[in-house]
Scaffold this motif. Structure first.
Motif, PDB file in Angstrom:
ATOM      1  N   TYR A 151      -1.341   1.823   8.128  1.00 16.24           N
ATOM      2  CA  TYR A 151      -0.945   1.299   9.433  1.00 16.24           C
ATOM      3  C   TYR A 151      -0.452  -0.119   9.197  1.00 16.24           C
ATOM      4  O   TYR A 151      -0.924  -0.808   8.279  1.00 16.24           O
ATOM      5  N   THR A 152       0.492  -0.569  10.026  1.00 17.85           N
ATOM      6  CA  THR A 152       1.174  -1.825   9.718  1.00 17.85           C
ATOM      7  C   THR A 152       1.061  -2.896  10.790  1.00 17.85           C
ATOM      8  O   THR A 152       1.772  -3.890  10.734  1.00 17.85           O
ATOM      9  N   VAL A 161      -1.992  -4.664   6.734  1.00 19.75           N
ATOM     10  CA  VAL A 161      -1.950  -3.208   6.582  1.00 19.75           C
ATOM     11  C   VAL A 161      -3.390  -2.734   6.537  1.00 19.75           C
ATOM     12  O   VAL A 161      -4.265  -3.432   6.024  1.00 19.75           O
ATOM     13  N   TRP A 162      -3.636  -1.561   7.077  1.00 15.66           N
ATOM     14  CA  TRP A 162      -5.016  -1.101   7.183  1.00 15.66           C
ATOM     15  C   TRP A 162      -5.059   0.401   7.343  1.00 15.66           C
ATOM     16  O   TRP A 162      -4.070   1.049   7.612  1.00 15.66           O
ATOM     17  N   MET A 173     -13.279   1.405   6.884  1.00 17.84           N
ATOM     18  CA  MET A 173     -11.994   0.781   7.159  1.00 17.84           C
ATOM     19  C   MET A 173     -11.660  -0.154   6.010  1.00 17.84           C
ATOM     20  O   MET A 173     -12.549  -0.833   5.476  1.00 17.84           O
ATOM     21  N   ILE A 174     -10.395  -0.158   5.619  1.00 18.89           N
ATOM     22  CA  ILE A 174      -9.901  -1.166   4.696  1.00 18.89           C
ATOM     23  C   ILE A 174      -8.796  -1.900   5.451  1.00 18.89           C
ATOM     24  O   ILE A 174      -7.926  -1.278   6.051  1.00 18.89           O
ATOM     25  N   GLY A 179      -0.381 -11.486   2.640  1.00 18.59           N
ATOM     26  CA  GLY A 179       0.039 -12.890   2.531  1.00 18.59           C
ATOM     27  C   GLY A 179      -1.074 -13.797   2.052  1.00 18.59           C
ATOM     28  O   GLY A 179      -0.818 -14.835   1.425  1.00 18.59           O
ATOM     29  N   GLN A 180      -2.299 -13.424   2.317  1.00 22.78           N
ATOM     30  CA  GLN A 180      -3.472 -14.202   1.905  1.00 22.78           C
ATOM     31  C   GLN A 180      -4.161 -13.579   0.692  1.00 22.78           C
ATOM     32  O   GLN A 180      -5.176 -14.093   0.231  1.00 22.78           O
ATOM     33  N   ARG A 181      -3.646 -12.463   0.248  1.00 21.40           N
ATOM     34  CA  ARG A 181      -4.262 -11.684  -0.836  1.00 21.40           C
ATOM     35  C   ARG A 181      -5.743 -11.425  -0.539  1.00 21.40           C
ATOM     36  O   ARG A 181      -6.612 -11.545  -1.406  1.00 21.40           O
ATOM     37  N   ALA A 182      -5.983 -11.066   0.693  1.00 22.67           N
ATOM     38  CA  ALA A 182      -7.356 -10.820   1.157  1.00 22.67           C
ATOM     39  C   ALA A 182      -7.479  -9.412   1.717  1.00 22.67           C
ATOM     40  O   ALA A 182      -6.514  -8.857   2.214  1.00 22.67           O
TER      41      ALA A 182
END
Length: 182
Positions: A151-152, A161-162, A173-174, A179-182
């Motif tokens: 999902y965007t 994205v998740w 959930m992921i 952008g934050q590399r998180a």
């Protein structure tokens, strides 16, 4: 129910929810079909393909695509659900053997290894990963809100994205903020 069973059931359907490209609706069955395509094209069971091409190269040695009677998970959580006012073990469902849309047992540490590999070309070229995480439009140009497996929708102004998943007694959930590399 296994991936091949989902494919057989889908092939027996004589209609769709809507004309292709006009709407988006998440499909577990679609991921089961993709797993069957991978198995047939690679000549390996999907679980073996994941182990050889994803888990082992990333050092995810405790992660398995679970196959009853073939796999073992040494330390794991068991699902529980509220039933009649009390918690009861409700681990697995009749579709838990479908691997295209789930069935992966991992730890937070090993999931993090996979997540971090998505910032590199270790598993796939960056252009392919970018396409997977892009919002693909419908035929009329409207946004679908979904890439190829992600999902965007952004969150608080940040690109995100998740994905979620669930089965009896489990919900996960992921959520990634590239952008934050998180």
């Amino acid at each position: 129910v296994h991936d091949a069973d989902a494919l057989t059931r889908m092939m027996a359907a004589d209609s769709t929810y809507f004309a292709p490209g006009t709407q988006f609706r998440y499909s577990n069955t679609g991921f089961a079909v993709l797993a069957e395509i991978v198995a047939r094209r690679s000549g390996k069971p999907f679980a073996a393909f994941l182990r050889e091409r994803v888990f082992v190269p990333l050092g995810m040695h405790k992660t398995v695509a679970f196959e009853d009677g073939k796999s073992t998970v040494a330390i794991r959580a068991f699902g529980h659900s509220m039933q009649d006012g009390a918690w009861a073990r409700t681990d697995q469902s009749n579709t838990s053997a479908v691997l295209g849309d789930g069935g992966i047992y991992t730890s937070v540490d090993e999931l993090y290894r996979w997540d971090q590999a998505l910032y590199t070309s270790e598993l796939l070229p960056q252009a392919t990963l970018a396409e997977a995480m892009a919002d693909h439009p419908l035929a009329d140009g409207r946004k679908s809100g979904y890439g190829y497996g992600w999902y965007t929708a952004g969150y608080r102004g940040l690109p995100r994205v998740w994905h979620t998943g669930s089965t009896r007694g489990f919900r996960n959930m992921i959520m990634r903020f590239p952008g934050q590399r998180a």
